[in-house]
Enzyme design. Structure first.
Site, short mmCIF file in Angstrom:
data_model
loop_
_atom_site.label_atom_id
_atom_site.label_comp_id
_atom_site.label_asym_id
_atom_site.label_seq_id
_atom_site.Cartn_x
_atom_site.Cartn_y
_atom_site.Cartn_z
N TYR A 8 -9.17 -1.93 9.00
CA TYR A 8 -9.17 -3.23 8.35
C TYR A 8 -9.59 -3.14 6.88
O TYR A 8 -8.92 -3.73 6.01
CB TYR A 8 -10.06 -4.23 9.09
CG TYR A 8 -9.92 -5.63 8.55
CD1 TYR A 8 -8.83 -6.42 8.91
CD2 TYR A 8 -10.84 -6.16 7.65
CE1 TYR A 8 -8.68 -7.70 8.40
CE2 TYR A 8 -10.70 -7.43 7.14
CZ TYR A 8 -9.61 -8.19 7.51
OH TYR A 8 -9.45 -9.44 6.99
N GLU A 54 -4.02 -4.38 0.48
CA GLU A 54 -3.37 -5.66 0.19
C GLU A 54 -3.83 -6.20 -1.16
O GLU A 54 -3.02 -6.61 -2.00
CB GLU A 54 -3.72 -6.67 1.29
CG GLU A 54 -3.11 -6.41 2.64
CD GLU A 54 -3.62 -7.38 3.69
OE1 GLU A 54 -3.91 -8.54 3.33
OE2 GLU A 54 -3.72 -7.00 4.86
#
Length: 205
Positions: A126, A133
């Site tokens: 994550y 991102e």
């Protein structure tokens, strides 16, 4: 979805091994698999699953923005290393997650190893995925600022204005509180479903 993300991962690995650009190799299955996640939001909102609609919407919308609002609109960032790490983190997370959902829908006996994978892979992946991102979005900002795609300016018939660049800046800033919030949420989920042998012994007693 398990098959779709498996195809994404296989194409990504094949591109890396052959030293080919990653994004063109994964573009179609990535777009299909990630867009399919919209149904997760629908299922959460309708009560079909017990997942939080808010957290599901947050995660799905951010990824959709990266796929359609950055990679599709800004070709200049498609070959960035962060795109490769982002797609790698996504696929390695989603394959065991959707496999877990598939097995859970077919039987009540879910293998402990699969449960562990589903609620543990996010720990390293994550931060890698979300960090990639944010870095990809940051790299796209100068091109979005220059081209201003999807922006609407006044005057117009409905007196409405929208600047896509500033929305992207806002989304990027929201990664700062969003990442720890989502990570803490997933840690709580892991504590709920992943039980250590010692905890099992205590519960049995």
């Amino acid at each position: 979805m398990t098959a779709g993300w498996s195809i994404v991962l296989l194409r990504l690995l094949r591109a890396l091994i052959s030293s080919e650009p990653v994004y063109p190799a994964v573009r179609l299955p990535l777009a299909l698999s990630q867009t399919g996640a919209i149904l997760e939001v629908v299922h959460a909102l309708s009560g079909l699953v017990r997942a939080s609609a808010a957290t599901t919407l947050l995660q799905v919308s951010s990824r959709l923005m990266l796929v359609w609002g950055v990679l599709d609109l800004v070709p200049e960032v498609r070959l960035a290393p962060t795109v490769t790490s982002m797609v790698l983190a996504w696929s390695l997370t989603e394959i065991p997650r959707y496999l877990y959902f598939s097995v859970a829908a077919a039987t009540t006996q879910i293998p402990p190893g699969l449960t562990w994978l589903r609620y543990s892979t996010f720990i390293p992946l994550y931060p890698l995925g979300a960090g990639s991102e944010a870095a990809t979005l940051y790299a796209a900002l100068p091109y979005i600022e220059a081209a201003r795609p999807l922006s609407v300016y006044m005057p117009n018939r409905v007196n409405f204005a929208f600047d896509y660049y500033y929305m992207c800046v806002l989304v990027l800033v929201n990664y700062l509180p969003g990442l720890p919030y989502m990570f803490a949420h997933m840690l709580r989920q892991r504590k709920k479903y992943v039980v250590s042998p010692a905890e099992k012994l205590v519960k049995a007693q």
